[in-house]
Motif scaffolding. Structure first.
Motif, PDB file in Angstrom:
ATOM      1  N   ILE A  92      17.521  90.227  68.128  1.00 30.02           N
ATOM      2  CA  ILE A  92      16.290  91.135  68.177  1.00 30.02           C
ATOM      3  C   ILE A  92      16.676  92.639  68.740  1.00 30.02           C
ATOM      4  CG2 ILE A  92      13.993  91.632  69.234  1.00 30.02           C
ATOM      5  CD1 ILE A  92      13.721  88.612  68.918  1.00 30.02           C
ATOM      6  N   ILE A  93      17.358  92.625  69.670  1.00 33.21           N
ATOM      7  CA  ILE A  93      17.832  93.840  70.519  1.00 33.21           C
ATOM      8  C   ILE A  93      18.825  94.783  69.594  1.00 33.21           C
ATOM      9  CG2 ILE A  93      19.105  94.943  72.308  1.00 33.21           C
ATOM     10  CD1 ILE A  93      18.146  92.346  74.056  1.00 33.21           C
ATOM     11  N   ILE A  94      19.850  94.188  69.158  1.00 32.14           N
ATOM     12  CA  ILE A  94      20.586  94.889  67.919  1.00 32.14           C
ATOM     13  C   ILE A  94      19.839  95.192  66.940  1.00 32.14           C
ATOM     14  CG2 ILE A  94      22.699  94.536  66.576  1.00 32.14           C
ATOM     15  CD1 ILE A  94      23.755  92.413  68.474  1.00 32.14           C
ATOM     16  N   GLN A  95      19.133  94.658  66.301  1.00 28.06           N
ATOM     17  CA  GLN A  95      18.195  94.973  65.107  1.00 28.06           C
ATOM     18  C   GLN A  95      17.046  95.989  65.323  1.00 28.06           C
ATOM     19  OE1 GLN A  95      16.377  91.833  63.419  1.00 28.06           O
ATOM     20  NE2 GLN A  95      18.235  90.887  62.295  1.00 28.06           N
ATOM     21  N   GLU A  96      16.654  96.045  66.670  1.00 23.34           N
ATOM     22  CA  GLU A  96      15.772  97.045  67.011  1.00 23.34           C
ATOM     23  C   GLU A  96      16.521  98.370  67.375  1.00 23.34           C
ATOM     24  OE1 GLU A  96      12.220  98.690  67.583  1.00 23.34           O
ATOM     25  OE2 GLU A  96      12.439  96.652  66.949  1.00 23.34           O
ATOM     26  N   LEU A  97      17.629  98.177  68.027  1.00 23.22           N
ATOM     27  CA  LEU A  97      18.336  99.565  68.372  1.00 23.22           C
ATOM     28  C   LEU A  97      18.875 100.002  67.038  1.00 23.22           C
ATOM     29  CD1 LEU A  97      20.202  98.381  71.682  1.00 23.22           C
ATOM     30  CD2 LEU A  97      18.330 100.086  71.408  1.00 23.22           C
ATOM     31  N   SER A  98      19.257  99.392  66.208  1.00 30.72           N
ATOM     32  CA  SER A  98      19.868  99.935  65.068  1.00 30.72           C
ATOM     33  C   SER A  98      18.882 100.649  64.193  1.00 30.72           C
ATOM     34  CB  SER A  98      20.483  98.689  64.020  1.00 30.72           C
ATOM     35  OG  SER A  98      19.334  97.903  63.372  1.00 30.72           O
ATOM     36  N   GLU A  99      17.437 100.588  64.374  1.00 29.08           N
ATOM     37  CA  GLU A  99      16.401 101.367  64.046  1.00 29.08           C
ATOM     38  C   GLU A  99      16.101 102.724  64.789  1.00 29.08           C
ATOM     39  OE1 GLU A  99      14.682 100.629  60.954  1.00 29.08           O
ATOM     40  OE2 GLU A  99      16.097  99.223  60.559  1.00 29.08           O
ATOM     41  N   LYS A 100      16.941 102.842  65.816  1.00 28.52           N
ATOM     42  CA  LYS A 100      16.535 103.906  66.785  1.00 28.52           C
ATOM     43  C   LYS A 100      17.526 104.979  66.579  1.00 28.52           C
ATOM     44  CE  LYS A 100      13.192 101.731  68.920  1.00 28.52           C
ATOM     45  NZ  LYS A 100      11.873 102.065  69.007  1.00 28.52           N
ATOM     46  N   THR A 101      17.129 106.242  66.641  1.00 23.97           N
ATOM     47  CA  THR A 101      17.966 107.322  66.817  1.00 23.97           C
ATOM     48  C   THR A 101      18.177 107.662  68.211  1.00 23.97           C
ATOM     49  OG1 THR A 101      16.331 108.902  66.731  1.00 23.97           O
ATOM     50  CG2 THR A 101      17.017 108.280  64.632  1.00 23.97           C
ATOM     51  N   ALA A 102      19.113 108.634  68.440  1.00 29.43           N
ATOM     52  CA  ALA A 102      19.581 109.106  69.797  1.00 29.43           C
ATOM     53  C   ALA A 102      18.352 109.989  70.332  1.00 29.43           C
ATOM     54  CB  ALA A 102      20.677 109.951  69.740  1.00 29.43           C
ATOM     55  N   GLU A 103      17.567 110.624  69.677  1.00 22.96           N
ATOM     56  CA  GLU A 103      16.299 111.111  70.147  1.00 22.96           C
ATOM     57  C   GLU A 103      15.153 110.282  70.458  1.00 22.96           C
ATOM     58  OE1 GLU A 103      14.998 114.657  70.882  1.00 22.96           O
ATOM     59  OE2 GLU A 103      16.936 114.606  70.080  1.00 22.96           O
ATOM     60  N   ASP A 104      15.256 109.147  69.721  1.00 20.62           N
ATOM     61  CA  ASP A 104      14.104 108.032  69.921  1.00 20.62           C
ATOM     62  C   ASP A 104      14.304 107.585  71.325  1.00 20.62           C
ATOM     63  OD1 ASP A 104      13.175 108.260  67.433  1.00 20.62           O
ATOM     64  OD2 ASP A 104      14.155 106.617  66.557  1.00 20.62           O
ATOM     65  N   MET A 105      15.757 107.322  71.650  1.00 19.42           N
ATOM     66  CA  MET A 105      16.099 106.725  72.985  1.00 19.42           C
ATOM     67  C   MET A 105      15.916 107.598  74.318  1.00 19.42           C
ATOM     68  SD  MET A 105      16.330 103.681  72.435  1.00 19.42           S
ATOM     69  CE  MET A 105      16.830 103.342  73.890  1.00 19.42           C
ATOM     70  N   LYS A 106      15.815 109.049  73.994  1.00 16.09           N
ATOM     71  CA  LYS A 106      15.692 109.708  75.291  1.00 16.09           C
ATOM     72  C   LYS A 106      14.464 109.660  75.911  1.00 16.09           C
ATOM     73  CE  LYS A 106      19.232 113.085  73.455  1.00 16.09           C
ATOM     74  NZ  LYS A 106      19.652 114.585  72.841  1.00 16.09           N
ATOM     75  N   GLY A 107      14.493 109.891  77.179  1.00 12.75           N
ATOM     76  CA  GLY A 107      13.275 110.121  77.847  1.00 12.75           C
ATOM     77  C   GLY A 107      12.432 108.834  78.044  1.00 12.75           C
ATOM     78  N   LYS A 108      11.499 109.071  78.928  1.00 10.48           N
ATOM     79  CA  LYS A 108      10.680 107.596  79.648  1.00 10.48           C
ATOM     80  C   LYS A 108       9.956 107.145  78.443  1.00 10.48           C
ATOM     81  CE  LYS A 108       7.069 106.597  82.865  1.00 10.48           C
ATOM     82  NZ  LYS A 108       6.282 106.945  84.180  1.00 10.48           N
ATOM     83  N   LYS A 109       9.422 108.143  77.639  1.00  9.20           N
ATOM     84  CA  LYS A 109       8.514 107.481  76.450  1.00  9.20           C
ATOM     85  C   LYS A 109       9.395 106.733  75.339  1.00  9.20           C
ATOM     86  CE  LYS A 109       5.745 108.971  72.996  1.00  9.20           C
ATOM     87  NZ  LYS A 109       4.997 110.495  72.181  1.00  9.20           N
ATOM     88  N   GLY A 110      10.652 107.070  75.391  1.00  8.18           N
ATOM     89  CA  GLY A 110      11.432 106.317  74.259  1.00  8.18           C
ATOM     90  C   GLY A 110      11.802 104.949  74.754  1.00  8.18           C
ATOM     91  N   GLN A 111      11.970 104.775  75.986  1.00 11.98           N
ATOM     92  CA  GLN A 111      12.593 103.740  76.580  1.00 11.98           C
ATOM     93  C   GLN A 111      11.248 102.673  76.805  1.00 11.98           C
ATOM     94  OE1 GLN A 111      14.605 104.689  80.274  1.00 11.98           O
ATOM     95  NE2 GLN A 111      16.300 105.486  79.203  1.00 11.98           N
ATOM     96  N   THR A 112      10.231 103.295  77.168  1.00  8.26           N
ATOM     97  CA  THR A 112       9.009 102.413  77.366  1.00  8.26           C
ATOM     98  C   THR A 112       8.543 101.780  75.893  1.00  8.26           C
ATOM     99  OG1 THR A 112       8.207 103.971  79.271  1.00  8.26           O
ATOM    100  CG2 THR A 112       6.559 102.396  77.884  1.00  8.26           C
ATOM    101  N   ILE A 113       8.719 102.717  74.939  1.00 11.56           N
ATOM    102  CA  ILE A 113       8.422 102.007  73.480  1.00 11.56           C
ATOM    103  C   ILE A 113       9.445 100.969  73.059  1.00 11.56           C
ATOM    104  CG2 ILE A 113       8.676 102.776  71.179  1.00 11.56           C
ATOM    105  CD1 ILE A 113       7.449 105.557  71.804  1.00 11.56           C
TER     106      ILE A 113
END
Length: 142
Positions: A92-113
């Protein structure tokens, strides 16, 4: 005169019933009303949590991420089930991360999502309880 005595007795009885009723209402309201659930102690949180060791995976862009998690469940049984579902959780983690961009992962908001998305998806697989919270314990985005 007799009517006044009867009226006085009725008023006293009504007043007594009203006072007893109000007392019962306040007692029930205070002791059985909407009581907030007691927050678990840190020892209870650790006891019902599972560590997901550091994983390295690609994002949707040319970036990759090294990330690890602590997943808090609502009970020891849920923790045991989650430990058995380790391979599904990693998937699940790998699949979820494969859909994210570097921009999605930046900052508190992206991590909370990401934490909330993982919680929802893992809970879909759980049968003996549920995931209460997903914590990112380390993260390195490259």
């Amino acid at each position: 005169m007799k009517n006044n005595k009867i009226l006085m007795i009725m008023l006293i009885l009504l007043l007594t019933i009203a006072i007893v009723g109000a007392g019962a209402f306040f007692y029930l309201w205070k002791y059985t009303g909407d009581q907030k659930e007691k927050e678990p102690s840190i020892d209870e949180v650790i006891e019902s949590s599972v560590d997901i060791e550091e994983m390295t995976t690609n994002l949707a862009t040319d970036n990759f991420i090294k990330i690890s998690f602590k997943i808090q469940t609502d009970s020891k049984k849920a923790k045991e089930e989650l430990e058995k579902r380790d391979f599904q959780v990693k998937n699940i983690i790998i699949q979820e991360l494969s859909e994210k961009t570097a921009e999605d992962m930046k900052g508190k908001k992206g991590q909370t999502i990401l934490e909330n998305d993982l919680k929802e998806q893992i809970n879909e697989h759980m049968q003996e309880g549920k995931v209460v919270q997903v914590y990112i314990t380390s993260s390195l985005l490259q």
